[in-house]
Scaffold this active site. Structure first.
Site, short mmCIF file in Angstrom:
data_model
loop_
_atom_site.label_atom_id
_atom_site.label_comp_id
_atom_site.label_asym_id
_atom_site.label_seq_id
_atom_site.Cartn_x
_atom_site.Cartn_y
_atom_site.Cartn_z
CD GLU A 276 12.38 20.21 -19.03
OE1 GLU A 276 12.29 21.46 -19.14
OE2 GLU A 276 13.24 19.55 -19.65
CG ASP A 460 7.32 21.16 -20.11
OD1 ASP A 460 8.35 21.01 -19.44
OD2 ASP A 460 6.18 21.21 -19.63
#
Length: 476
Positions: A276, A460
């Site tokens: 990420e 996220d």
């Protein structure tokens, strides 16, 4: 770093909070359940207002979002951990005695004035950003005021200090190697659509993050995290925190990036690794991440529009001459950059890269791009990621059609580098699929929350939900 025994769903929940956990069967405590309850296991009921475009789209998502044939049993999440303090950006600036001034971006914040200028610069664009605050004492003074500010919320997000350890659920086991004497605080300054500071008015709700975080910047828990994987035996590994290295010297950045690649190579063969990304300003660091085999070592990437364009600018990719997106990022340009990443750094017959998947998210739409033959259930994955964006932002269990709006482009081209197709959006068939030289693209609009309750952690949560519904083929 912490070891959290919970289900795969709980594991992806941890990613949504930005924490560092290793997971297997029980959900965390009530605090996390209430914060992230919208990461549910089953389809939501058809919402009211189903005749509206928003209602038809939400109903179509629910029909598309099906469980993958093979689900993640254990998910390891690392290595960026901190205590997030979430509060109103404008109110904090006022409490600091700052006055409205001219917006100006700063790659690194050195003072309160730099903070004010950078905050209003991004607030005026309605864009998310994250910056390193170089002055330790000045940062801690600001953090102290922020943590005591009325209405400030603390979220769990590695290095575990006393405050973070106190906040952890009883089901979380913290290895002694992860404990340290002080916490790492990240300050999340939120603003609402239409909120004003001086001459600036936010077009969208969003957040500005800053910290003086040296532990996560040095990725101190990387080796502890990777060494735990052999015993834990995860089905999926999720990594974040490379952007925190911007506060380190160039020498340390180069050294740690090589160690990141070495550590990832130590992860058992056949276990997918998702990376990420987050907001960055250092082109040399991002270029190093791209070319020092970090991209080719991971299986999947998650990123937003700023990170995507900055990546292309740093590594001389398509549309790199574009200084910034003008309004909604052009779908064809985004598609061109995603194609370039997978063609230049993804798996192919002539390249031994592991990279086969990218989840791109922006305010009004998402795109999943995958190398053919490696991933399944991606229509459901991209729809689930978009759906959770609306529920997380509005803090609702299901899509409330009265509180969201369809703002995605009604027509778009799938490419500008070649003769792409023209797509017309249909709310009844909200996931559009196209193909280009062995790469598949899955596009879906987002139902944007009109009056968002949350802005922090949305990216996220989106990546987490998309991963939860994704299935990797066994021969990976």
């Amino acid at each position: 770093m912490a070891l959290w025994r919970g289900s795969a769903c709980a594991g992806l929940l941890a990613l949504a909070v930005g924490c560092v956990f290793l997971l297997e069967p029980e959900l965390p405590g009530s605090a996390l359940r209430s914060l992230w309850s919208s990461l549910r296991l089953g389809p939501s009921p058809v919402p009211p207002g189903s005749l509206s475009p928003e209602g038809r789209l939400a109903a179509a998502w629910d029909a598309l979002i099906v469980q993958p044939a093979r689900r993640w049993r254990r998910v390891a999440v690392g290595v960026n951990a901190c205590v997030d303090v979430v509060l109103s950006g404008v109110k904090l600036l006022q409490a600091l005695g700052l006055r409205p001034g001219n917006g100006r971006d700063h790659a690194v914040l050195h003072s309160r004035n730099d903070l004010e200028e950078a905050f209003v610069h991004f607030m005026g664009k309605g864009a998310a950003a994250e910056r390193f605050f170089s002055d330790k004492e000045a940062f801690h003074d600001v953090a102290q005021i922020a943590s005591e500010f009325p209405g400030a919320q603390v979220l769990l997000c590695g290095p575990v200090g006393p405050k973070l350890h106190e906040l952890l659920d009883d089901n979380v086991f913290v290895p002694p190697e992860s404990l340290q004497e002080v916490d790492e605080f990240h300050l999340i300054l939120e603003y609402q659509a239409g909120e004003e500071w001086g001459q600036f008015k936010a077009p969208h709700a969003n957040r500005f993050i800053f910290s003086h975080d040296l532990s996560n910047g040095a990725m101190n828990m990387l080796e502890v995290f990777v060494s735990s994987l052999e015993e834990f035996q995860p089905d999926l590994v999720v990594l974040s925190g490379l952007h925190m290295m911007e506060g380190q010297s160039k020498e340390l950045q180069r050294k740690r990036l090589l160690e990141v690649v070495t550590s990832i190579s130590d992860i058992p063969t056949g276990v997918p690794v998702h990376l990420e990304l987050a907001s960055m300003t250092n082109r040399e660091l991002l270029n190093s991440i791209v070319h020092q085999q970090v991209f080719s070592a991971v299986t999947s990437l998650g990123l937003n529009e700023q990170e995507l364009l900055f990546l292309s600018q740093s590594a001389s990719g398509p549309h790199a001459s574009l200084s910034s997106w003008h309004g909604v990022p052009d779908v064809g340009m985004v598609s061109d950059i995603l194609f370039w990443i997978l063609k230049e750094h993804g798996r192919s017959k002539s390249r031994a890269s592991d990279l086969t998947r990218i989840h791109f998210h922006t305010l009004v739409y998402h795109i999943l791009a995958t190398v053919d033959g490696h991933w399944a259930n991606q229509l459901a994955a991209v729809a689930a990621g978009a759906r959770v964006a609306g529920t997380q932002a509005c803090a609702t269990e299901t899509i409330d059609t009265s509180r969201v709006s369809l703002r995605a482009p009604q027509e778009f081209m799938t490419s500008h580098s070649e003769a792409g197709s023209r797509i017309t959006l249909n709310p009844n068939k909200p996931v559009v699929e196209w193909h280009r030289e062995g790469i598949s693209f899955y596009f879906t609009p987002v139902l944007v929350c009109k009056d968002p309750i949350r802005t922090v952690g949305l990216g996220d949560a989106i990546s987490a939900e998309g991963l939860f519904y994704s299935e990797v083929y066994p021969h990976f």
